[in-house]
Design a protein around this motif. Structure first.
Motif, mmCIF file in Angstrom:
data_model
loop_
_atom_site.group_PDB
_atom_site.id
_atom_site.type_symbol
_atom_site.label_atom_id
_atom_site.label_comp_id
_atom_site.label_asym_id
_atom_site.label_seq_id
_atom_site.Cartn_x
_atom_site.Cartn_y
_atom_site.Cartn_z
ATOM 1 N N LYS A 50 41.202 43.478 36.475
ATOM 2 C CA LYS A 50 41.817 42.736 35.361
ATOM 3 C C LYS A 50 41.211 41.336 35.229
ATOM 4 C CE LYS A 50 46.074 43.044 36.884
ATOM 5 N NZ LYS A 50 45.822 43.728 38.167
ATOM 6 N N SER A 51 41.049 40.628 36.349
ATOM 7 C CA SER A 51 40.450 39.292 36.277
ATOM 8 C C SER A 51 38.981 39.348 35.886
ATOM 9 C CB SER A 51 40.612 38.576 37.629
ATOM 10 O OG SER A 51 41.970 38.297 37.893
ATOM 11 N N THR A 52 38.291 40.409 36.304
ATOM 12 C CA THR A 52 36.902 40.595 35.871
ATOM 13 C C THR A 52 36.832 40.731 34.362
ATOM 14 O OG1 THR A 52 36.304 41.644 37.962
ATOM 15 C CG2 THR A 52 34.869 42.055 36.080
ATOM 16 N N LEU A 53 37.759 41.501 33.793
ATOM 17 C CA LEU A 53 37.805 41.649 32.334
ATOM 18 C C LEU A 53 38.063 40.301 31.671
ATOM 19 C CD1 LEU A 53 37.862 43.398 29.787
ATOM 20 C CD2 LEU A 53 40.316 43.737 30.190
ATOM 21 N N ALA A 54 38.970 39.507 32.241
ATOM 22 C CA ALA A 54 39.250 38.188 31.671
ATOM 23 C C ALA A 54 38.003 37.312 31.653
ATOM 24 C CB ALA A 54 40.367 37.511 32.466
ATOM 25 N N GLN A 55 37.230 37.347 32.731
ATOM 26 C CA GLN A 55 36.005 36.544 32.776
ATOM 27 C C GLN A 55 34.955 37.073 31.797
ATOM 28 O OE1 GLN A 55 34.725 35.243 36.820
ATOM 29 N NE2 GLN A 55 36.487 36.423 37.515
ATOM 30 N N LEU A 56 34.911 38.376 31.584
ATOM 31 C CA LEU A 56 34.007 38.926 30.579
ATOM 32 C C LEU A 56 34.394 38.446 29.184
ATOM 33 C CD1 LEU A 56 33.701 42.586 31.904
ATOM 34 C CD2 LEU A 56 31.797 40.985 31.649
ATOM 35 N N LEU A 57 35.690 38.472 28.878
ATOM 36 C CA LEU A 57 36.139 38.040 27.558
ATOM 37 C C LEU A 57 35.847 36.564 27.322
ATOM 38 C CD1 LEU A 57 39.588 39.879 27.354
ATOM 39 C CD2 LEU A 57 37.422 40.564 26.316
ATOM 40 N N ALA A 58 35.940 35.761 28.385
ATOM 41 C CA ALA A 58 35.697 34.321 28.256
ATOM 42 C C ALA A 58 34.228 33.961 28.319
ATOM 43 C CB ALA A 58 36.470 33.573 29.347
ATOM 44 N N GLY A 59 33.351 34.906 28.611
ATOM 45 C CA GLY A 59 31.926 34.624 28.670
ATOM 46 C C GLY A 59 31.435 34.148 30.018
ATOM 47 N N LEU A 60 32.272 34.196 31.056
ATOM 48 C CA LEU A 60 31.837 33.779 32.382
ATOM 49 C C LEU A 60 31.008 34.861 33.068
ATOM 50 C CD1 LEU A 60 35.056 32.018 33.692
ATOM 51 C CD2 LEU A 60 33.088 31.025 32.540
ATOM 52 N N LEU A 61 31.179 36.107 32.657
ATOM 53 C CA LEU A 61 30.356 37.216 33.116
ATOM 54 C C LEU A 61 29.841 37.950 31.887
ATOM 55 C CD1 LEU A 61 32.643 38.702 35.962
ATOM 56 C CD2 LEU A 61 30.672 37.178 36.244
ATOM 57 N N ARG A 62 28.786 38.719 32.070
ATOM 58 C CA ARG A 62 28.283 39.541 30.974
ATOM 59 C C ARG A 62 28.346 41.010 31.371
ATOM 60 N NH1 ARG A 62 24.163 42.484 31.735
ATOM 61 N NH2 ARG A 62 24.286 43.063 29.540
ATOM 62 N N PRO A 63 28.521 41.871 30.407
ATOM 63 C CA PRO A 63 28.596 43.293 30.747
ATOM 64 C C PRO A 63 27.292 43.797 31.343
ATOM 65 C CG PRO A 63 29.413 42.884 28.516
ATOM 66 C CD PRO A 63 28.752 41.632 28.974
ATOM 67 N N THR A 64 27.411 44.683 32.313
ATOM 68 C CA THR A 64 26.228 45.369 32.817
ATOM 69 C C THR A 64 25.627 46.250 31.738
ATOM 70 O OG1 THR A 64 27.224 45.355 35.023
ATOM 71 C CG2 THR A 64 25.373 46.848 34.665
ATOM 72 N N SER A 65 26.484 46.841 30.909
ATOM 73 C CA SER A 65 26.028 47.626 29.767
ATOM 74 C C SER A 65 27.117 47.571 28.710
ATOM 75 C CB SER A 65 25.733 49.073 30.175
ATOM 76 O OG SER A 65 26.909 49.700 30.659
ATOM 77 N N GLY A 66 26.758 47.975 27.490
ATOM 78 C CA GLY A 66 27.716 47.952 26.398
ATOM 79 C C GLY A 66 27.633 46.667 25.596
ATOM 80 N N HIS A 67 28.528 46.549 24.664
ATOM 81 C CA HIS A 67 28.541 45.407 23.741
ATOM 82 C C HIS A 67 29.912 44.747 23.791
ATOM 83 C CE1 HIS A 67 28.207 43.017 20.089
ATOM 84 N NE2 HIS A 67 29.305 43.608 19.639
ATOM 85 N N LEU A 68 29.902 43.412 23.897
ATOM 86 C CA LEU A 68 31.137 42.629 23.876
ATOM 87 C C LEU A 68 30.942 41.479 22.901
ATOM 88 C CD1 LEU A 68 33.264 41.502 26.911
ATOM 89 C CD2 LEU A 68 32.730 39.893 25.095
ATOM 90 N N ALA A 69 31.892 41.304 21.995
ATOM 91 C CA ALA A 69 31.813 40.220 21.023
ATOM 92 C C ALA A 69 33.152 39.499 20.973
ATOM 93 C CB ALA A 69 31.449 40.747 19.637
ATOM 94 N N ALA A 70 33.113 38.173 21.036
ATOM 95 C CA ALA A 70 34.292 37.323 20.863
ATOM 96 C C ALA A 70 34.073 36.518 19.597
ATOM 97 C CB ALA A 70 34.478 36.405 22.067
ATOM 98 N N HIS A 71 34.876 36.773 18.575
ATOM 99 C CA HIS A 71 34.699 36.122 17.284
ATOM 100 C C HIS A 71 35.507 34.825 17.269
ATOM 101 C CE1 HIS A 71 32.567 39.616 15.840
ATOM 102 N NE2 HIS A 71 33.552 40.384 16.268
ATOM 103 N N GLY A 72 34.939 33.823 17.863
ATOM 104 C CA GLY A 72 35.603 32.535 17.953
ATOM 105 C C GLY A 72 35.633 32.048 19.378
ATOM 106 N N PRO A 73 35.847 30.742 19.569
ATOM 107 C CA PRO A 73 35.918 30.192 20.925
ATOM 108 C C PRO A 73 37.065 30.807 21.716
ATOM 109 C CG PRO A 73 35.694 28.444 19.287
ATOM 110 C CD PRO A 73 35.971 29.703 18.540
ATOM 111 N N VAL A 74 36.853 30.944 23.010
ATOM 112 C CA VAL A 74 37.834 31.555 23.907
ATOM 113 C C VAL A 74 38.226 30.542 24.978
ATOM 114 C CG1 VAL A 74 38.298 33.447 25.511
ATOM 115 C CG2 VAL A 74 36.842 33.827 23.513
ATOM 116 N N THR A 75 39.517 30.411 25.198
ATOM 117 C CA THR A 75 40.025 29.581 26.289
ATOM 118 C C THR A 75 40.613 30.501 27.359
ATOM 119 O OG1 THR A 75 40.469 27.599 25.001
ATOM 120 C CG2 THR A 75 41.794 27.913 26.960
ATOM 121 N N LEU A 76 40.172 30.316 28.586
ATOM 122 C CA LEU A 76 40.657 31.110 29.712
ATOM 123 C C LEU A 76 41.546 30.245 30.595
ATOM 124 C CD1 LEU A 76 40.655 33.564 31.658
ATOM 125 C CD2 LEU A 76 38.564 32.625 32.655
ATOM 126 N N LEU A 77 42.757 30.719 30.862
ATOM 127 C CA LEU A 77 43.656 30.065 31.811
ATOM 128 C C LEU A 77 43.713 30.909 33.072
ATOM 129 C CD1 LEU A 77 44.592 28.432 29.308
ATOM 130 C CD2 LEU A 77 46.876 28.438 30.314
#
Length: 601
Positions: free
Chosen positions: A393-420
């Motif tokens: 779950k925390s890995t997913l949160a870091q992917l959504l915030a841009g702290l990690l990148r997917p090994t494969s696949g496509h991830l897009a965040a349409h707008g700035p992301v704040t991670l708490l």
């Protein structure tokens, strides 16, 4: 953590900005340090000029004419110059430090920003991106800082010392310049010609260093899988190959470094030899014995050491600085050359977050933490992510915030992301500064206090003393720090918020109030659930169970995920929840005595 560029997807390349120009601007913002460096360097140069002149005058006007007092007086002048020069040298180091630290701060900012981008760049593994960023931040930034300081010291010392020494030679006799200047220029020419090959070999060495760091990072990340698959020998061979590459690069760099000895011989040693060989010729043309002694003093005590510092400083530190700055200002690269960016697939018009077959693993060969996750979170949506501890779950949160990148696949965040994150960050400063930390411009107190009231932090702020009170992070409990971080995120303008168990230190009522406040706030909320009640309040639920990810509305997920039904404690056919009742036994007696229990009159 806010994402730097609104609307940027994981596939977009980072902006490139002139690192050299930015560094020059930062240095020019410190005119006091530049003037101080120039002034103290002139004091050092005055010492150099006086030393050779004092020796020549002490011989010609003192000891050789049987005037010891005059000779001693001139030597005293030279001694005073030495003391003054030493004083100037000490102040020079302070001025260099004042100019070096701004450059280091700039490099750290660029490396961190580049590392965050590299983590979300297609075609690059997370291990390689992280290891490259670690190498740049921990190794190459320090190389750049130390190299810049050494280059500044060596270049400054040579310019001022050479100018003073040549002026002193001209003052003693112009013919001395004719003997000293040509070999000095030849030595500088040979040295200048070797700089480009040195830089190339320095670049190869740093490439090998980053490749070795990436290889070791990937190996450590997947160490258990390596052992389980019996691939120890193969992994050892690959690591040994990287070590060999770095050793070869270091050897080539050392071989080319031998050209510095040639430059030193021509520019620093040959003038001394020529001066001795041409002594009779110089004496016949009016050069005095004292002038010859003064010229030797300039060469041996000032000019040759300054040239040696320049050659070693510019040849070593200068080449390293040029290569490191070139690497730090450029885009991310991997072992196979520049990263090629693929165009992203079409995006849904009303989506805030999109994941298409997103997988992620820590290191090459490691089992995926997330495997082919498909998810679309609409703008203004409220998603809860649930699953056992350690499921990703925390890995997913870091992917959504841009702290990690997917090994494969496509991830897009349409707008700035704040991670708490779970551990809330509160710094020493006023309440206003802490609450407005994520806002690009000053925000009225009414907005900040409104955000604090919405998430249930108003009472805490009143107790602390209001917006101008100074916070002591050590004096706050974990729950109080989380309340301040929640208020800060609520006040931020970012349209996407990811709460990674950001309410785990709050009681259920306070957690519910905070989540409802974020749901009422314009924007999209993703909650990494600490309690299953968070999932009951969400529009969408994503269940991670280690084998597959199930996403949808709570009732739909309950129908398709036994794990979610177990977590919720049951789900009826109508789609409503059946939350567990209050603590008690079968007779309805509460296990915790308190006021306000049912039937309490």
């Amino acid at each position: 953590m806010p994402e730097p560029d609104p609307g940027r997807t994981a596939d977009a390349p980072p902006p490139r900005r002139g690192l050299f120009a930015a560094g020059a601007r930062r240095l020019l913002r410190r005119p006091g340090a530049l003037l101080a460096l120039t002034g103290w360097s002139l004091l050092e140069a005055a010492h150099t000029f006086l030393l050779g002149l004092a020796v020549a005058r002490a011989l010609d006007e003192g000891f050789l004419r049987d005037r010891p007092a005059t000779g001693l007086a001139w030597l005293g002048v030279g001694a005073v110059g030495i003391v003054a020069g030493a004083f100037g040298t000490g102040r020079v180091h302070r001025a260099v430090g004042a100019l070096t630290e701004p450059l280091r701060d700039l490099l750290v900012e660029r490396v961190v920003g580049g590392g965050l981008h590299a983590a979300v760049t297609p075609g690059r593994t997370a291990g390689a991106a992280g290891a490259g960023a670690v190498s740049r931040l921990t190794h190459q930034v320090e190389i750049a800082r130390d190299s810049f300081a050494g280059l500044l010291m060596a270049g400054r010392a040579f310019v001022f010392t050479a100018a003073a020494a040549l002026a002193g030679l001209a003052a003693l006799h112009p013919l001395l310049l004719l003997v000293v200047l040509p070999p000095l220029l030849c030595g500088l020419g040979v040295f200048a010609a070797s700089l480009r090959p040195l830089a190339r070999r320095q670049r190869r060495f740093l490439d090998a260093d980053e490749a070795l760091a990436a290889e070791l990072d990937a190996t450590l990340g997947g160490l258990r899988d390596v052992v389980a698959c019996g691939a120890q020998e193969r992994v050892r061979a690959e690591a040994a190959e990287r070590v060999t590459d770095e050793r070869r690069a270091a050897s080539a760099l050392a071989r080319w470094g031998a050209t510095r000895a040639v430059a030193l011989g021509l520019g620093g040693r040959l003038p001394v030899l020529l001066l001795l060989l041409l002594t009779p010729w110089l004496l016949d043309r009016g050069v005095s014995a004292g002038a010859l002694a003064g010229a030797l003093t300039y060469l041996l005590q000032s000019l040759a050491p300054a040239l040696e510092s320049l050659v070693h400083g510019l040849g070593g530190a200068g080449a390293r600085l040029a290569v490191v700055l070139t690497r730090l200002r450029g885009g991310p690269t991997d072992d196979d050359g520049p990263v090629r960016h693929r165009p992203p697939p079409p995006s849904a018009a009303d989506a805030a977050l999109e994941l298409r077959a997103v997988s992620f693993s820590y290191g090459r060969g490691a089992a995926p933490v997330l495997d082919a996750v498909d998810l679309t979170v609409p703008r203004g949506g409220h998603l809860a992510v649930v699953g056992p501890s350690g499921i990703g779950k925390s890995t997913l949160a870091q992917l959504l915030a841009g702290l990690l990148r997917p090994t494969s696949g496509h991830l897009a965040a349409h707008g700035p992301v704040t991670l708490l994150p779970q551990e809330a960050y509160v710094f020493t400063g006023t309440v206003r500064e802490n609450l407005g930390y994520l806002c690009p411009r000053p925000v009225p107190d009414a907005v900040l206090l409104g955000a604090a009231d919405a998430v249930g932090c108003a009472e805490l702020l009143t107790r602390l003393g209001g917006p101008d009170a100074v916070l002591d992070p050590a004096g706050l409990s974990a729950g109080e720090r989380q309340l301040i971080a929640l208020a800060r995120a609520h006040a931020s303008p970012d349209p996407v918020l990811v709460l990674d168990e950001a309410t785990c230190h709050l009681d259920p009522a306070a957690e519910a109030r905070a989540e409802l406040a974020f749901r009422a706030r314009p924007g999209t909320v993703v909650v990494i659930a600490h309690r299953i009640s968070s999932a009951r309040r969400a529009d969408l639920v994503l269940v991670l169970d280690g084998t597959r990810a199930v996403a949808g509305r709570p009732a739909e997920v309950a129908a398709g995920s036994a794990l979610f039904r177990d977590l919720c404690g049951g789900w009826d056919a109508a789609g409503g929840s059946q939350p567990a009742g209050p603590l008690g036994d079968a007779d309805g007696v509460h296990a915790v005595a308190r006021a306000g229990l049912p039937g309490d009159r």
